[in-house]
Design a protein around this motif. Structure first.
Motif, PDB file in Angstrom:
ATOM      1  N   UNK A 166      -5.488   0.105   1.314  1.00  0.00           N
ATOM      2  CA  UNK A 166      -5.435   0.424  -0.107  1.00  0.00           C
ATOM      3  C   UNK A 166      -4.211  -0.209  -0.768  1.00  0.00           C
ATOM      4  N   UNK A 167      -3.093  -0.216  -0.048  1.00  0.00           N
ATOM      5  CA  UNK A 167      -1.896  -0.830  -0.607  1.00  0.00           C
ATOM      6  C   UNK A 167      -2.059  -2.347  -0.695  1.00  0.00           C
ATOM      7  N   UNK A 168      -2.711  -2.944   0.288  1.00  0.00           N
ATOM      8  CA  UNK A 168      -2.980  -4.380   0.203  1.00  0.00           C
ATOM      9  C   UNK A 168      -3.784  -4.695  -1.051  1.00  0.00           C
ATOM     10  N   UNK A 169      -4.789  -3.879  -1.334  1.00  0.00           N
ATOM     11  CA  UNK A 169      -5.592  -4.088  -2.543  1.00  0.00           C
ATOM     12  C   UNK A 169      -4.746  -3.897  -3.799  1.00  0.00           C
ATOM     13  N   UNK A 170      -3.835  -2.929  -3.754  1.00  0.00           N
ATOM     14  CA  UNK A 170      -2.956  -2.703  -4.899  1.00  0.00           C
ATOM     15  C   UNK A 170      -2.058  -3.915  -5.139  1.00  0.00           C
ATOM     16  N   UNK A 171      -1.534  -4.497  -4.051  1.00  0.00           N
ATOM     17  CA  UNK A 171      -0.690  -5.691  -4.173  1.00  0.00           C
ATOM     18  C   UNK A 171      -1.509  -6.861  -4.700  1.00  0.00           C
ATOM     19  N   UNK A 172      -2.700  -7.072  -4.137  1.00  0.00           N
ATOM     20  CA  UNK A 172      -3.565  -8.151  -4.596  1.00  0.00           C
ATOM     21  C   UNK A 172      -3.891  -8.012  -6.075  1.00  0.00           C
ATOM     22  N   UNK A 173      -4.214  -6.798  -6.484  1.00  0.00           N
ATOM     23  CA  UNK A 173      -4.556  -6.555  -7.879  1.00  0.00           C
ATOM     24  C   UNK A 173      -3.365  -6.786  -8.792  1.00  0.00           C
ATOM     25  N   UNK A 174      -2.212  -6.240  -8.414  1.00  0.00           N
ATOM     26  CA  UNK A 174      -1.011  -6.359  -9.243  1.00  0.00           C
ATOM     27  C   UNK A 174      -0.555  -7.806  -9.354  1.00  0.00           C
TER      28      UNK A 174
END
Length: 307
Positions: A166-174
């Motif tokens: 989930x954090x990887x997705x948050x980083x990718x999105x940000x």
């Protein structure tokens, strides 16, 4: 009960990523602009050399530099936590045998993310999860072998695998899925070619010294506030001559017509940081020098914050 990421206690805003992360599985089709040692043949042809650097500079400008007061405040607020995150990243880089530029890229992700996002809840768990996610993403971009989430060891808290995803997705999105920023490593061969002050040490040894300088800089500056070309130039000049005065440094840069693109003021600022570190006796010169001498340990690096 451990904190959960499901209720968004870790992030202040929701994130939703519809893009496919398949590109992270293989970056073979990407221009490997950060593989400095593997592209050294370019620098035997002056025309190709200059064209390659123009491409790098264009991409550097495209990514931009975030230099504002808010970024400085955040760096100060997260100083100790950021230092611990970098220590963890560098330690796990060694454990998994990653390249130094992989660690640098992961710290770049960390700085980019924290400059744009805030957090809620358990700060330690949030930052540890972010550290793992950033290193994992950088490894997917740079390394041939990508460890499973369970292979990343975090000693002082419990992190569930799904939190890392989930954090990887948050980083990718940000970061808007722009995971291949230019790093200073892309410029090293170019500057080594241009700035051979003496033949005391071969380029390979100089490269190791420059790597150490760059990894040290991750501890004392926010990477999003400085152009990668500036960091590479300062580190390279420092590797060849660590006793230049301000006037001497400016004269040295201006003596190379093709280096007009450098921001001299910023180069001087970064060079001074490295020079002060050297003068304080925190490093050794070759043949005993290794990047680890500058990139690890808990010394005065924690106490210095430069914008």
């Amino acid at each position: 009960m451990h904190p959960s990421m499901d209720d968004d206690r870790f992030l202040t805003t929701e994130f939703s990523c519809q893009e496919s992360p398949a590109f992270l599985a293989s970056n073979s089709e990407l221009v490997d602009e950060n593989t400095s040692r593997n592209t050294i043949d370019i620098y035997h042809d002056p025309a190709l050399q200059e064209e390659h650097v123009r491409v790098l500079l264009g991409k550097e400008i495209d990514f931009g530099v975030k230099n504002d007061d808010q970024g400085c405040v955040k760096l100060i607020e997260l100083r100790d936590d950021r230092s611990e995150a970098i220590t963890w990243i560098l330690r796990n880089r060694a454990v998994h045998g990653f390249q130094f530029r992989t660690a640098f890229l992961s710290i770049t992700y960390f700085d980019q993310f924290t400059s744009k996002r805030s957090f809620k809840g358990d700060q330690t768990t949030w930052l540890r999860t972010l550290s793992v996610a950033c290193l994992s993403l950088a490894a997917k971009m740079e390394e041939q072998r990508n460890p499973l989430p369970s292979e990343y060891k975090v000693e002082d808290c419990i992190i569930e695998r799904r939190w890392i995803s989930q954090m990887e997705l948050a980083v990718l999105s940000t970061l808007e899925w722009r995971m291949d920023p230019i790093t200073p490593f892309a410029f090293i061969d170019y500057f080594i070619t241009k700035m051979q002050f003496n033949k005391e040490y071969p380029p390979e040894t100089k490269y190791d010294i420059i790597e150490g300088f760059l990894l040290y800089l991750t501890r004392v500056i926010n990477l999003v506030q400085h152009r990668p070309s500036v960091l590479a130039a300062a580190a390279t000049i420092m590797a060849y001559d660590h006793q230049l005065t301000r006037a001497g440094l400016e004269a040295k840069i201006k003596s190379f017509p093709n280096l007009k693109f450098l921001e001299i003021e910023d180069v001087c600022s970064i060079y001074k940081i490295l020079q002060e570190k050297e003068d304080n006796g925190k490093s050794t010169r070759p043949p005993d020098f290794t990047p680890a001498d500058w990139s690890t340990g808990s010394d005065s690096a924690r106490e210095t914050v430069t914008s």
